[in-house]
Design a protein around this motif. Sequence first.
Motif, mmCIF file in Angstrom:
data_model
loop_
_atom_site.group_PDB
_atom_site.id
_atom_site.type_symbol
_atom_site.label_atom_id
_atom_site.label_comp_id
_atom_site.label_asym_id
_atom_site.label_seq_id
_atom_site.Cartn_x
_atom_site.Cartn_y
_atom_site.Cartn_z
ATOM 1 N N GLY B 27 24.967 65.645 -7.744
ATOM 2 C CA GLY B 27 25.062 66.964 -7.313
ATOM 3 C C GLY B 27 26.232 67.659 -6.660
ATOM 4 O O GLY B 27 26.930 66.752 -6.087
ATOM 5 N N GLY B 28 26.721 68.768 -6.859
ATOM 6 C CA GLY B 28 28.051 69.349 -6.446
ATOM 7 C C GLY B 28 28.194 69.422 -5.066
ATOM 8 O O GLY B 28 29.155 68.882 -4.688
ATOM 9 N N ALA B 29 27.056 69.704 -4.263
ATOM 10 C CA ALA B 29 27.183 69.721 -2.844
ATOM 11 C C ALA B 29 27.466 68.394 -2.244
ATOM 12 O O ALA B 29 28.598 68.134 -1.628
ATOM 13 N N ARG B 30 26.869 67.525 -2.602
ATOM 14 C CA ARG B 30 26.987 65.982 -2.270
ATOM 15 C C ARG B 30 28.213 65.506 -2.745
ATOM 16 O O ARG B 30 28.950 64.833 -1.879
ATOM 17 N N ALA B 31 28.739 65.802 -3.987
ATOM 18 C CA ALA B 31 29.974 65.198 -4.316
ATOM 19 C C ALA B 31 31.190 65.792 -3.552
ATOM 20 O O ALA B 31 31.860 64.998 -3.107
ATOM 21 N N ALA B 32 30.887 67.040 -3.085
ATOM 22 C CA ALA B 32 31.826 67.909 -2.375
ATOM 23 C C ALA B 32 32.137 67.014 -0.866
ATOM 24 O O ALA B 32 33.298 66.915 -0.475
ATOM 25 N N VAL B 33 30.812 66.841 -0.333
ATOM 26 C CA VAL B 33 30.877 66.346 1.116
ATOM 27 C C VAL B 33 31.408 64.678 1.012
ATOM 28 O O VAL B 33 32.150 64.365 1.909
ATOM 29 N N VAL B 34 30.981 64.077 -0.149
ATOM 30 C CA VAL B 34 31.336 62.576 -0.179
ATOM 31 C C VAL B 34 33.109 62.788 -0.118
ATOM 32 O O VAL B 34 33.615 61.894 0.470
ATOM 33 N N ALA B 35 33.474 63.543 -1.043
ATOM 34 C CA ALA B 35 35.062 63.721 -1.259
ATOM 35 C C ALA B 35 35.636 64.103 0.053
ATOM 36 O O ALA B 35 36.716 63.263 0.251
ATOM 37 N N LEU B 36 35.139 64.928 0.876
ATOM 38 C CA LEU B 36 35.832 65.521 2.065
ATOM 39 C C LEU B 36 35.734 64.174 3.076
ATOM 40 O O LEU B 36 36.621 63.880 3.909
ATOM 41 N N LEU B 37 34.472 63.890 3.186
ATOM 42 C CA LEU B 37 34.561 62.426 4.159
ATOM 43 C C LEU B 37 35.363 61.430 3.770
ATOM 44 O O LEU B 37 35.895 60.778 4.852
ATOM 45 N N ASP B 38 35.523 61.134 2.618
ATOM 46 C CA ASP B 38 36.527 60.185 2.085
ATOM 47 C C ASP B 38 37.722 60.508 2.431
ATOM 48 O O ASP B 38 38.693 59.599 2.995
ATOM 49 N N GLU B 39 38.151 61.675 2.620
ATOM 50 C CA GLU B 39 39.684 62.104 2.999
ATOM 51 C C GLU B 39 39.816 61.882 4.365
ATOM 52 O O GLU B 39 40.895 61.135 4.989
ATOM 53 N N GLN B 40 39.133 62.296 5.161
ATOM 54 C CA GLN B 40 39.271 62.430 6.535
ATOM 55 C C GLN B 40 39.170 60.916 7.193
ATOM 56 O O GLN B 40 38.494 60.182 6.713
ATOM 57 N N SER B 41 40.035 60.815 7.899
ATOM 58 C CA SER B 41 40.081 59.300 8.552
ATOM 59 C C SER B 41 38.983 59.361 9.909
ATOM 60 O O SER B 41 38.699 57.949 10.231
ATOM 61 N N CYS B 42 38.833 60.220 10.571
ATOM 62 C CA CYS B 42 37.804 59.870 11.915
ATOM 63 C C CYS B 42 36.621 60.802 11.672
ATOM 64 O O CYS B 42 36.632 61.612 10.884
ATOM 65 N N ALA B 43 36.009 60.489 12.711
ATOM 66 C CA ALA B 43 34.379 61.141 12.493
ATOM 67 C C ALA B 43 34.600 62.431 12.576
ATOM 68 O O ALA B 43 35.410 63.170 13.447
ATOM 69 N N LEU B 44 33.808 63.332 11.870
ATOM 70 C CA LEU B 44 33.479 64.567 11.808
ATOM 71 C C LEU B 44 32.122 65.060 12.157
ATOM 72 O O LEU B 44 31.398 64.455 11.693
ATOM 73 N N SER B 45 31.906 66.310 12.734
ATOM 74 C CA SER B 45 30.921 66.878 12.930
ATOM 75 C C SER B 45 30.373 67.503 11.768
ATOM 76 O O SER B 45 31.057 68.057 10.931
ATOM 77 N N ALA B 46 28.888 67.779 11.845
ATOM 78 C CA ALA B 46 28.388 68.709 10.746
ATOM 79 C C ALA B 46 29.294 70.092 10.585
ATOM 80 O O ALA B 46 29.305 70.443 9.372
ATOM 81 N N TYR B 47 29.297 70.689 11.831
ATOM 82 C CA TYR B 47 30.105 72.069 11.761
ATOM 83 C C TYR B 47 31.318 71.863 11.160
ATOM 84 O O TYR B 47 31.764 72.693 10.530
ATOM 85 N N GLU B 48 32.144 70.768 11.519
ATOM 86 C CA GLU B 48 33.507 70.576 11.021
ATOM 87 C C GLU B 48 33.628 70.480 9.500
ATOM 88 O O GLU B 48 34.089 70.830 8.794
ATOM 89 N N ILE B 49 32.379 69.930 9.009
ATOM 90 C CA ILE B 49 32.288 69.579 7.576
ATOM 91 C C ILE B 49 31.895 70.803 6.937
ATOM 92 O O ILE B 49 32.843 71.144 5.974
ATOM 93 N N GLU B 50 31.260 71.755 7.511
ATOM 94 C CA GLU B 50 30.972 72.956 7.107
ATOM 95 C C GLU B 50 32.296 73.847 6.983
ATOM 96 O O GLU B 50 32.226 74.382 5.819
ATOM 97 N N ALA B 51 32.772 73.929 7.912
ATOM 98 C CA ALA B 51 34.066 74.614 7.922
ATOM 99 C C ALA B 51 35.187 74.239 7.070
ATOM 100 O O ALA B 51 35.835 75.037 6.351
#
Lengths: 148, 148
Positions: B27-51
């Motif tokens: 799924g495109g949305a999931r792939a985008a979230v996985v890619a983003l999480l992979d790049e960031q090195s420390c913990a993100l909140s749901a809102y930060e991920i959205e933004a």
Amino acid sequence: MAEANSKESQWATATTERLAEAGFRRGGARAAVVALLDEQSCALSAYEIEALLAARERAVGRASIYRILEQLDHLGVLSKVELGQGQARYEPIRPDHHHHHLVCDSCEAVIAFDDAPLERAVESISKRVDFAVEGHEIVLHGLCADCR
Amino acid sequence: MAEANSKESQWATATTERLAEAGFRRGGARAAVVALLDEQSCALSAYEIEALLAARERAVGRASIYRILEQLDHLGVLSKVELGQGQARYEPIRPDHHHHHLVCDSCEAVIAFDDAPLERAVESISKRVDFAVEGHEIVLHGLCADCR
DNA sequence: ATTGTTGCAAAGTGTTTGCACAAAC
DNA sequence: GTTTGTGCAAACACTTTGCAACAAT
């Protein structure tokens, strides 16, 4: 259990004193919350506090409970812990009874434990980092004996 | 920084594999979230991920973000941490990069640290208690170098 | 009389759910 | 064509705030 009472009431007494020193007036709702917190040995949520007080016919408004908990937290006599359950829990800070929590992922049970090596490790880190450490919270999660 | 990429993409690759094994569709949305999480090195909140996703022109609905994060958490590839800030944060689980967090009570900054003695103390406790420990979370709070 | 304390209801914040449509298989 | 994934809006749970009445000093 019975002999714990003298130690537990110490917290309520000390807290009442601290409140007076800090210029707070005596208030019935606050006294009821302090007395309840003093009796329970492990961390309670705001809702549990509300229900327990209602059950003993000394109902306190939800807003008051949160305000009182915040005051006690700021006074440094109460510890607010977030155990990953989507709600905060609160417990008296008793200098000689520092502990941490095991949280069951299945039934949400909360069990207290303490461990000297763990505390020493935390102290050692506190000295090492470029950060003024004021407190710490350690949560182990998994399955309790019943749920396993 | 550049050399970290190969290691980081390992997580995205492994996660994509795990998702496929578990029977999930791509799924495109999931792939985008996985890619983003992979790049960031420390913990993100749901809102930060959205933004962050919106900023890179691959906006994902808030509900989808929460659903995806829950799936990844259940798969065991994502760690949901509650740092006492009233919101959850999420970070990839990389077996070789286990760490914990310092949280500044003033500016809310989150700093990662790791410590072998601390991990050993936790392991030792895990063996001692009547409880199947599956994970742990350690948060030190206080004031960061800037706020002190 | 002044000022802190309390309770109610309303608002706020982060998260979850219901449902219709689109995408993957 | 069937089943899963996604987005929107509404619902939700916990917590905070506004305000009027009350109690302590």
